[in-house]
Each structure stands twice: as C-alpha cells, then as structure tokens.
Motif scaffolding. Structure first.
Motif, PDB file in Angstrom:
ATOM      1  N   UNK B 135       0.918  -1.269   0.087  1.00 39.57           N
ATOM      2  CA  UNK B 135      -0.136   0.123   0.024  1.00 39.57           C
ATOM      3  C   UNK B 135       1.037   1.359  -0.221  1.00 39.57           C
ATOM      4  N   UNK B 138       2.211   1.885  -3.355  1.00 37.73           N
ATOM      5  CA  UNK B 138       1.200   2.275  -4.364  1.00 37.73           C
ATOM      6  C   UNK B 138       0.770   3.745  -4.010  1.00 37.73           C
ATOM      7  N   UNK B 139       0.443   4.111  -2.646  1.00 36.39           N
ATOM      8  CA  UNK B 139      -0.127   5.393  -2.517  1.00 36.39           C
ATOM      9  C   UNK B 139       0.995   6.420  -2.343  1.00 36.39           C
ATOM     10  N   UNK B 140       2.040   6.156  -1.494  1.00 39.80           N
ATOM     11  CA  UNK B 140       2.903   7.150  -1.393  1.00 39.80           C
ATOM     12  C   UNK B 140       3.892   7.280  -2.486  1.00 39.80           C
ATOM     13  N   UNK B 142       3.733   6.253  -5.416  1.00 37.32           N
ATOM     14  CA  UNK B 142       3.232   6.533  -6.741  1.00 37.32           C
ATOM     15  C   UNK B 142       3.831   5.364  -7.803  1.00 37.32           C
ATOM     16  N   UNK B 143       4.121   4.321  -7.170  1.00 47.64           N
ATOM     17  CA  UNK B 143       4.350   3.147  -8.158  1.00 47.64           C
ATOM     18  C   UNK B 143       3.234   2.760  -8.757  1.00 47.64           C
ATOM     19  N   UNK B 144       3.401   2.106 -10.007  1.00 48.30           N
ATOM     20  CA  UNK B 144       1.977   1.444 -10.692  1.00 48.30           C
ATOM     21  C   UNK B 144       2.262  -0.084 -10.143  1.00 48.30           C
ATOM     22  N   UNK B 145       0.842  -0.810 -10.460  1.00 51.64           N
ATOM     23  CA  UNK B 145       0.542  -2.100 -10.039  1.00 51.64           C
ATOM     24  C   UNK B 145       1.737  -3.238 -10.512  1.00 51.64           C
ATOM     25  N   UNK B 163      -4.004  -5.614  -2.772  1.00 52.78           N
ATOM     26  CA  UNK B 163      -4.347  -4.334  -2.651  1.00 52.78           C
ATOM     27  C   UNK B 163      -5.532  -4.162  -1.951  1.00 52.78           C
TER      28      UNK B 163
END
Lengths: 286, 182
Positions: B135, B138-140, B142-145, B163
């Motif tokens: 998380x 992804x959130x902080x 800003x890497x993609x899935x 996720x």
C-alpha cells in the motif's frame, strides 16, 4: 452470469488508482460503472479508496547529516574510481598510439618525473661546480646568493613543467600535473592561476575536483575567492559547485564566508548546491 | 529513454557525480517510505544512505527495461528486509498502539486534514508488513501495479487482490480509530 462476476472490485480499484495517479484519462469503462450502480458496498469501499489516495500527505524531511554522509560517500567513490582509472592507464602504457610531431616536441617539455628529477639534479650540480671560487669570507654570502638564484631557477623550471602538464590534452596527464604541482601551490601564483583556469574550463569533472583539492591547500584563499565564486556562475555540475562552496565556507576567512553566503540568492546555483549552501551556513551560524 | 535512465547510464559509464542528481530528487520520498514502513527517523536515514550506497555498488545491474524509480524501491525494499533480518531479535517497528495519535488534537477544525492523515498513518501501521508495504509503494511512492508486482514477485492479478485486502483492512482500522466503527 451476473455483472459482479465479470467485473471485480479489485479491477475497479486498480482503475481508480491509475486515474488518481493521472495514468488514465478516459472515463470509467461502462461495465465498471454498471457494476458500481448495483452494489452500494462497492461504492462505499471505492469512496474510501479515493479518500485515502487523495488525502493530504505531508512529507517529513531528513536531517542535513544525511546529505553530508551521502556526499562523503560519493566523494570517496570518485577518488577510488580516479585511482583505478589512473592505474589502468599506467599499466596499459604499451598500447598507447604513436604521438605526432607536435606531441613529440611537447613531450620534451613534459618529461616523466624521474627524468625531471635527474635533469634538475644535473642543473643543480653544474651550478654548484661552476661557481667562482673565492678564498675570502665574502664568498660565503656570494655562494648563498648563487644557491638562492639556482633554487629560484629550479623552482621556475618545476613551475614550467607543471604548467605544461596542466595544459596537456590528456586528462590523466593533467591529473599528474596537479599532483606534481602540489608542492608549489602555496608559493607560485602562476600555478594557482593555471589551476583556477583548469577549474573553470576543464571538460573532466575528476580533473576539476582534483584541482579544487589542490587549491584547498592554499593557506590564505582570500586572493582567489572571487575567482572561485565566479566558477559558481559558470559551472553546471552540482558536485563541483558543492565542493567549491565547501572550500569557501570552511576557509576560516570571515570576508570569504560573507561573500559566499551572499550566493544564497545566486540563481545560477543548482538546487543541490543551494541546499548545501543553506545547510552549511546554518551549521556555521550555530 | 527517460531522463533518469539516461542519468543511470552516465553513472554506469563512470560519471559518478550524476548520482547526486538522483539523490537530491529522491532522498526525501525514500526517507518517508522507510518512515511509513515503521522505521525510526534515525534508522530511516541509515536505510536511505545504505540504499544509495547499493545503487552505486550495483549500478551495472540496472537495465533500461524498467524505471529507475521502481529499481530503486526494489533495492530499498531488500535493504529494509536485510535490516530486519539483522535486527530480528529486537523489533524495529514502531508499534502504533504505543504512539500517541494526532487524533487527540482533532477537535480543531483547521486540523481536520492533518487528523485524517494521522489516522490513515496510524491505521497503516496496524497492517501486516506485506500489505503495508504494498500500500505504501502504491499510495505514497506512486508506483504502478505492474512495477510493484514485479518487485514483490507476484502477478498483477494477485497484487490487485492484495491491494483490495489491504484497503479493506485499512478501512476497518481507520473506522475504529476515528470512532466511526463504534
């Protein structure tokens, strides 16, 4: 088969995250919209996701010590790299290309240190041997004058050799020249000026950093402070700018310190150098 | 070719000073990544330093196939895992229950945003390490899935489920912490 079994909530979340991160511009695909319309729980979960991903996220800043440690590590790595490159080139001497006529002539004025030393020793010996022999006490003063004159000649010859090496097209030779001139840096303004020119115009960062390291040995850098500050306006490499700033700020000269801190408003400084200048001036104020 | 890939290639060719550009660009977000993963400020700084030392040491292993950012966070993730293995006897995680929540200050209206953020951060600390890590990236960060799934060694569909599970658990903790779940 229901729409929920075709469209999964994790797919909708993945799409939403991409949209929030500005990685998709299209509206949500219709099957996803339809799946959301019929499922209130999904809408609530998605609302939370949006809330979490778009809420304000403050970032904390690390201490200035982190930057200092990083740049120390980087400097050490560069020194090791320079030594490796230097050793590799020395070992691969036999592979060098044939020098042209101009290079051959130039090389007469840039002999290897062993030959330079031998040549100087011969000059010194000849001077000593050819001195006029007086048999009175006045000769002592005369001899010391001659020795002094000879020493000056030796110094000027060494300076000439060092300056020639500093102007050599090969970066390795220029690095050798910097090392060779180190003993005279505090006595010979001509070497200081040549090193400043190298610092301002050389293509190689390694040579520039080596020149800076040599210039840092000057006991009073006030006379060259303006030239160093000028380098901040023309130099684009953050590492060189940072090293120049460190040298100026740590010189222990109050006037130089003030001139350097005035650079806080210099727009030519890189972001990295500005940060370091800010941090170093804060540390010095404490 | 991205700007950062070009910088990495220059570093590979011997222009080590270019690493300073990447450091200045990423060290603050990397530091916050370590903080959000539950490390103390001092340890987070050590981990940032260690990560950049490894970037320099392993520079030749970087290939232009992926972004520098995802490669860097891959190194950061492994550095943190090494650290935890070394300190297995003593927990380096900040226990969210022991931390005074900023929710205590939440009565002031102008602090609403900060309060929500503090609640999110506190709820995040209650997640299992694997979910928290995914998380945070992804959130902080800003890497993609795709980038994160490669980094954590699973396929994208599995990562999507992970996720979702992480967000669902985060929501439960958030509701309890904010009083919404009572």
């Amino acid at each position: 088969m229901s729409k929920e079994s075709i469209v999964q909530l994790e797919d909708i979340i993945a799409w939403k995250v991409q949209q929030i991160q500005n990685k998709v511009n299209e509206p949500m695909p219709l099957p996803m919209q339809q799946a959301l319309e019929v499922n209130n729980d999904w809408r609530q979960e998605l609302s939370f996701v949006e809330h979490f991903y778009t809420s304000q996220a403050d970032e904390q800043r690390p201490s200035a010590q982190l930057s200092t440690r990083f740049y120390q590590m980087l400097n050490s790595a560069q020194v090791v790299q320079e030594q490796r490159v230097h050793n590799t080139k020395n070992n691969a001497g036999e592979v060098r290309f044939q020098p042209g006529i101009w290079q051959a002539i130039s090389s007469w004025f840039m002999p290897a240190p062993v030959y330079q030393f031998a040549m100087l020793a011969v000059c010194f010996g000849l001077g000593w041997y050819l001195k006029p022999i007086d048999n009175n006490t006045v000769a002592t003063n005369h001899e010391s004058q001659q020795i002094s004159a000879l020493q000056n000649e030796v110094k000027s010859l060494t300076t000439m050799v060092a300056v020639s090496m500093l102007q050599n097209p090969s970066a390795t030779e220029r690095l050798n020249g910097i090392a060779y001139s180190a003993s005279l840096i505090d006595q010979e303004p001509q070497i200081q000026q040549t090193l400043l020119k190298v610092l301002a115009t050389d293509d190689s960062t390694s040579v520039k950093l080596a020149a800076l390291k040599s210039l840092a040995e000057i006991q009073n850098i006030a006379p060259i402070a303006d030239a160093l500050i000028d380098v901040l306006n023309t130099e684009r490499n953050p590492l060189v700018q940072i090293n120049v700033l460190q040298m100026l700020l740590l010189s222990g000269n109050e006037d130089v310190y003030l001139k350097t801190t005035n650079q806080l408003t210099n727009t030519e400084l890189s972001t990295e150098a500005s940060k370091i200048l800010e941090q170093l001036s804060q540390v010095n104020q404490i | 070719m991205t700007d950062e890939t070009a910088l990495m290639q220059q570093i590979q060719q011997g222009q080590l000073d270019k690493l300073a550009v990447l450091f200045e660009r990423h060290h603050v977000s990397l530091y916050n990544y370590f903080l959000r993963s539950g490390n103390s400020p001092a340890l987070s700084e050590d981990l940032v330093q260690e990560t950049f030392t490894k970037i320099l040491a392993y520079r030749q292993s970087y290939s232009a196939n992926g972004t520098f950012k995802s490669w860097m966070y891959g190194i950061a993730k492994n550095t943190m895992a090494d650290q935890y293995r070394g300190l297995a006897a003593t927990s380096v995680h900040v226990d969210a229950d022991d931390e005074p929540l900023a929710a205590n200050h939440s009565l002031q209206e102008n602090m609403e945003q900060k309060e929500k953020q503090s609640l999110f951060e506190a709820a995040l600390q209650k997640l299992p390490v694997e979910l928290k890590e995914s998380l945070v990236l992804s959130r902080y960060q800003q890497l993609n899935y795709e980038e994160i799934s490669t980094m954590v060694g699973c396929n994208v569909n599995t990562f999507k489920s992970r996720i979702r599970k992480a967000l669902s658990l985060l929501q439960s903790h958030y509701q309890v912490l904010s009083g919404e779940g009572e």
